[in-house]
Write a protein that holds these residues in place. Sequence first.
Motif, PDB file in Angstrom:
ATOM      1  N   ALA A 109      28.696 -27.613 -12.662  1.00  0.00           N
ATOM      2  CA  ALA A 109      28.920 -28.679 -11.690  1.00  0.00           C
ATOM      3  C   ALA A 109      28.024 -29.888 -11.932  1.00  0.00           C
ATOM      4  CB  ALA A 109      28.692 -28.153 -10.273  1.00  0.00           C
ATOM      5  N   THR A 110      26.816 -29.660 -12.444  1.00  0.00           N
ATOM      6  CA  THR A 110      25.836 -30.738 -12.566  1.00  0.00           C
ATOM      7  C   THR A 110      25.658 -31.246 -13.989  1.00  0.00           C
ATOM      8  OG1 THR A 110      23.952 -29.245 -12.938  1.00  0.00           O
ATOM      9  CG2 THR A 110      24.560 -29.729 -10.642  1.00  0.00           C
ATOM     10  N   GLY A 111      26.202 -30.526 -14.975  1.00  0.00           N
ATOM     11  CA  GLY A 111      25.976 -30.875 -16.363  1.00  0.00           C
ATOM     12  C   GLY A 111      24.697 -30.296 -16.927  1.00  0.00           C
ATOM     13  N   ALA A 112      23.943 -29.557 -16.106  1.00  0.00           N
ATOM     14  CA  ALA A 112      22.656 -29.020 -16.544  1.00  0.00           C
ATOM     15  C   ALA A 112      22.607 -27.493 -16.509  1.00  0.00           C
ATOM     16  CB  ALA A 112      21.537 -29.574 -15.663  1.00  0.00           C
ATOM     17  N   THR A 113      23.764 -26.843 -16.318  1.00  0.00           N
ATOM     18  CA  THR A 113      23.754 -25.401 -16.093  1.00  0.00           C
ATOM     19  C   THR A 113      23.202 -24.614 -17.265  1.00  0.00           C
ATOM     20  OG1 THR A 113      25.756 -25.735 -14.775  1.00  0.00           O
ATOM     21  CG2 THR A 113      25.143 -23.469 -15.259  1.00  0.00           C
ATOM     22  N   MET A 114      23.588 -24.973 -18.481  1.00  0.00           N
ATOM     23  CA  MET A 114      23.093 -24.223 -19.635  1.00  0.00           C
ATOM     24  C   MET A 114      21.585 -24.341 -19.761  1.00  0.00           C
ATOM     25  SD  MET A 114      23.408 -22.144 -22.090  1.00  0.00           S
ATOM     26  CE  MET A 114      25.130 -21.924 -22.543  1.00  0.00           C
ATOM     27  N   GLN A 115      21.042 -25.530 -19.537  1.00  0.00           N
ATOM     28  CA  GLN A 115      19.589 -25.668 -19.635  1.00  0.00           C
ATOM     29  C   GLN A 115      18.881 -24.903 -18.517  1.00  0.00           C
ATOM     30  OE1 GLN A 115      17.441 -26.676 -21.850  1.00  0.00           O
ATOM     31  NE2 GLN A 115      19.102 -27.159 -23.266  1.00  0.00           N
ATOM     32  N   ILE A 116      19.485 -24.852 -17.340  1.00  0.00           N
ATOM     33  CA  ILE A 116      18.913 -24.043 -16.253  1.00  0.00           C
ATOM     34  C   ILE A 116      18.930 -22.570 -16.639  1.00  0.00           C
ATOM     35  CG2 ILE A 116      19.313 -23.222 -13.891  1.00  0.00           C
ATOM     36  CD1 ILE A 116      20.250 -26.070 -13.218  1.00  0.00           C
ATOM     37  N   ALA A 117      20.058 -22.118 -17.176  1.00  0.00           N
ATOM     38  CA  ALA A 117      20.173 -20.722 -17.578  1.00  0.00           C
ATOM     39  C   ALA A 117      19.188 -20.386 -18.693  1.00  0.00           C
ATOM     40  CB  ALA A 117      21.600 -20.422 -18.025  1.00  0.00           C
ATOM     41  N   LEU A 118      19.080 -21.261 -19.681  1.00  0.00           N
ATOM     42  CA  LEU A 118      18.149 -21.032 -20.781  1.00  0.00           C
ATOM     43  C   LEU A 118      16.705 -21.017 -20.281  1.00  0.00           C
ATOM     44  CD1 LEU A 118      19.704 -23.245 -23.598  1.00  0.00           C
ATOM     45  CD2 LEU A 118      19.600 -20.745 -23.558  1.00  0.00           C
ATOM     46  N   GLY A 119      16.387 -21.948 -19.378  1.00  0.00           N
ATOM     47  CA  GLY A 119      15.039 -21.990 -18.837  1.00  0.00           C
ATOM     48  C   GLY A 119      14.709 -20.738 -18.041  1.00  0.00           C
ATOM     49  N   TYR A 120      15.682 -20.258 -17.278  1.00  0.00           N
ATOM     50  CA  TYR A 120      15.496 -19.042 -16.486  1.00  0.00           C
ATOM     51  C   TYR A 120      15.270 -17.843 -17.413  1.00  0.00           C
ATOM     52  CZ  TYR A 120      16.357 -15.557 -12.826  1.00  0.00           C
ATOM     53  OH  TYR A 120      16.230 -14.524 -11.928  1.00  0.00           O
ATOM     54  N   ALA A 121      16.146 -17.697 -18.416  1.00  0.00           N
ATOM     55  CA  ALA A 121      16.030 -16.570 -19.340  1.00  0.00           C
ATOM     56  C   ALA A 121      14.726 -16.639 -20.132  1.00  0.00           C
ATOM     57  CB  ALA A 121      17.222 -16.545 -20.293  1.00  0.00           C
ATOM     58  N   SER A 122      14.325 -17.837 -20.500  1.00  0.00           N
ATOM     59  CA  SER A 122      13.053 -17.998 -21.203  1.00  0.00           C
ATOM     60  C   SER A 122      11.899 -17.574 -20.312  1.00  0.00           C
ATOM     61  CB  SER A 122      12.887 -19.451 -21.634  1.00  0.00           C
ATOM     62  OG  SER A 122      11.632 -19.659 -22.246  1.00  0.00           O
ATOM     63  N   GLY A 123      11.978 -17.903 -19.018  1.00  0.00           N
ATOM     64  CA  GLY A 123      10.951 -17.490 -18.076  1.00  0.00           C
ATOM     65  C   GLY A 123      10.845 -15.987 -17.934  1.00  0.00           C
ATOM     66  N   LEU A 124      11.942 -15.282 -18.187  1.00  0.00           N
ATOM     67  CA  LEU A 124      11.924 -13.819 -18.161  1.00  0.00           C
ATOM     68  C   LEU A 124      11.287 -13.237 -19.424  1.00  0.00           C
ATOM     69  CD1 LEU A 124      15.502 -12.916 -16.820  1.00  0.00           C
ATOM     70  CD2 LEU A 124      13.363 -13.140 -15.530  1.00  0.00           C
ATOM     71  N   GLY A 125      11.126 -14.076 -20.448  1.00  0.00           N
ATOM     72  CA  GLY A 125      10.606 -13.600 -21.725  1.00  0.00           C
ATOM     73  C   GLY A 125      11.688 -13.342 -22.741  1.00  0.00           C
ATOM     74  N   CYS A 126      12.945 -13.568 -22.359  1.00  0.00           N
ATOM     75  CA  CYS A 126      14.063 -13.245 -23.252  1.00  0.00           C
ATOM     76  C   CYS A 126      14.133 -14.171 -24.466  1.00  0.00           C
ATOM     77  CB  CYS A 126      15.385 -13.292 -22.484  1.00  0.00           C
ATOM     78  SG  CYS A 126      15.491 -12.105 -21.127  1.00  0.00           S
ATOM     79  N   GLY A 127      13.605 -15.376 -24.323  1.00  0.00           N
ATOM     80  CA  GLY A 127      13.620 -16.307 -25.443  1.00  0.00           C
ATOM     81  C   GLY A 127      12.729 -15.883 -26.592  1.00  0.00           C
ATOM     82  N   ARG A 128      11.840 -14.925 -26.357  1.00  0.00           N
ATOM     83  CA  ARG A 128      11.006 -14.382 -27.427  1.00  0.00           C
ATOM     84  C   ARG A 128      11.816 -13.473 -28.342  1.00  0.00           C
ATOM     85  NH1 ARG A 128       6.346 -12.167 -23.271  1.00  0.00           N
ATOM     86  NH2 ARG A 128       5.708 -14.189 -22.382  1.00  0.00           N
ATOM     87  N   ALA A 129      12.913 -12.925 -27.800  1.00  0.00           N
ATOM     88  CA  ALA A 129      13.726 -11.978 -28.569  1.00  0.00           C
ATOM     89  C   ALA A 129      15.071 -12.560 -28.964  1.00  0.00           C
ATOM     90  CB  ALA A 129      13.944 -10.696 -27.756  1.00  0.00           C
ATOM     91  N   GLY A 130      15.677 -13.355 -28.106  1.00  0.00           N
ATOM     92  CA  GLY A 130      16.979 -13.937 -28.395  1.00  0.00           C
ATOM     93  C   GLY A 130      17.880 -13.918 -27.183  1.00  0.00           C
ATOM     94  N   MET A 131      18.535 -15.034 -26.921  1.00  0.00           N
ATOM     95  CA  MET A 131      19.451 -15.184 -25.793  1.00  0.00           C
ATOM     96  C   MET A 131      20.837 -15.450 -26.377  1.00  0.00           C
ATOM     97  SD  MET A 131      16.845 -17.535 -23.448  1.00  0.00           S
ATOM     98  CE  MET A 131      16.558 -18.748 -24.741  1.00  0.00           C
ATOM     99  N   VAL A 132      21.716 -14.480 -26.256  1.00  0.00           N
ATOM    100  CA  VAL A 132      23.014 -14.507 -26.931  1.00  0.00           C
ATOM    101  C   VAL A 132      24.084 -15.051 -25.984  1.00  0.00           C
ATOM    102  CG1 VAL A 132      24.768 -13.126 -28.113  1.00  0.00           C
ATOM    103  CG2 VAL A 132      22.333 -12.512 -28.314  1.00  0.00           C
ATOM    104  N   GLU A 133      24.761 -16.116 -26.407  1.00  0.00           N
ATOM    105  CA  GLU A 133      25.778 -16.729 -25.546  1.00  0.00           C
ATOM    106  C   GLU A 133      27.036 -15.876 -25.496  1.00  0.00           C
ATOM    107  OE1 GLU A 133      27.854 -21.080 -24.715  1.00  0.00           O
ATOM    108  OE2 GLU A 133      26.677 -20.764 -26.534  1.00  0.00           O
ATOM    109  N   THR A 134      27.561 -15.701 -24.306  1.00  0.00           N
ATOM    110  CA  THR A 134      28.756 -14.888 -24.103  1.00  0.00           C
ATOM    111  C   THR A 134      29.537 -15.472 -22.928  1.00  0.00           C
ATOM    112  OG1 THR A 134      29.521 -12.597 -23.765  1.00  0.00           O
ATOM    113  CG2 THR A 134      27.553 -13.256 -22.562  1.00  0.00           C
ATOM    114  N   SER A 135      30.391 -14.684 -22.302  1.00  0.00           N
ATOM    115  CA  SER A 135      31.145 -15.096 -21.123  1.00  0.00           C
ATOM    116  C   SER A 135      30.979 -14.024 -20.047  1.00  0.00           C
ATOM    117  CB  SER A 135      32.637 -15.249 -21.452  1.00  0.00           C
ATOM    118  OG  SER A 135      33.183 -13.983 -21.816  1.00  0.00           O
ATOM    119  N   PHE A 136      31.308 -14.376 -18.803  1.00  0.00           N
ATOM    120  CA  PHE A 136      31.259 -13.384 -17.730  1.00  0.00           C
ATOM    121  C   PHE A 136      32.158 -12.193 -18.087  1.00  0.00           C
ATOM    122  CE2 PHE A 136      29.053 -16.505 -15.347  1.00  0.00           C
ATOM    123  CZ  PHE A 136      28.555 -15.925 -14.206  1.00  0.00           C
ATOM    124  N   ARG A 137      33.337 -12.482 -18.628  1.00  0.00           N
ATOM    125  CA  ARG A 137      34.282 -11.407 -18.968  1.00  0.00           C
ATOM    126  C   ARG A 137      33.709 -10.472 -20.019  1.00  0.00           C
ATOM    127  NH1 ARG A 137      37.691 -10.724 -23.246  1.00  0.00           N
ATOM    128  NH2 ARG A 137      39.454  -9.301 -22.908  1.00  0.00           N
TER     129      ARG A 137
END
Length: 333
Positions: free
Chosen positions: A159-187
């Motif tokens: 909705a805002t044009g910033a969703t992917m960066q929010i998601a990436l920032g959130y996942a990075s905050g969990l520590g997932c960016g140290r291992a890898g964040m794999v893009e997929t779909s809800f399905r």
Amino acid sequence: MPMTVYTDMDCDPAALQGKKIAILGYGNQGHAHALNLRDSGFDVIIGARDPGQSSGAKARDAGFMVLPFAEAVTIADIVMMTLPDEVIPAIYESAVAPFLRPGSALGFAHGLAVHFGAIRPAEDVDLFLIGPKGAGRWLRAEYLAGRGLACLIAVGHDATGATMQIALGYASGLGCGRAGMVETSFREECETDLFGEQAVLCGGIPALIAAGYDTLIEAGYAPEVAYFECVHEAKLVVDLMFEAGPEKMRQAISNTAEYGGYLAGEALVDDRMRQTMKTILTEIQSGAFAQRLFDDTRKGSPDLMRFRAHRHDGLEAAGERVRALMPWLVEKG
């Protein structure tokens, strides 16, 4: 399609700065999300059904502000649903949807409720998914060790044009960016996760272990020996596969085990079993499983209670005796 993998290097450090993050639920995933994000420097509050009871009390003891669901959602910029799948629809309808502000972000740790239409988030809200590939306590332990769990990441609508960066920032905050964040779909996340759980991890493996244990017991072998062979050593083999894959596992075991494994594997996983797996996947894809889960919940979970009542007392008792030989396992449990 080639896999798209992000790391911390792909994240905008400012994406979550100044935003209040509400984690709804403080259980298996929720506690790890909250603690990791706070340790990463973000502003985290907890939403609870009853802030004074159970998980809400644990969150408060950990130093978090704990509010009823609706109040937490009202003041949050980002809301993450880490609640059990079966309760999400009712809580979303009563305590989330009416209080989400346009332009805020709504996240899920699993895509079931969204993918199968149990809830339909508004189009004026950013929708994303972060699925760490492991239990919450492992997500927390890896973060504390300076490592991280890989995760799946998806954007439902932007909705805002910033969703992917929010998601990436959130996942990075969990520590997932140290291992890898794999893009997929809800399905894809939802259907593959359900299939893996049912056909292999939480359905297939425990059922195979119990059947193997029963076969040895019926043949007159000692319960403790059967437990060692069918349960205890399962971790050793799975650890080898986790570390380097099935082929490396086979290189690490004896020729006898490798040869026997090929023969027995072909016999056990036959055409009938493969067809059963396809049926399981079809029922997941069609939404039949999700509907059965939600229906059972509405009725008070009689199916779940019936399944839980089928405890394998013999195997559990043998396991307690075997684990007592290794005090560090008893202490850890």
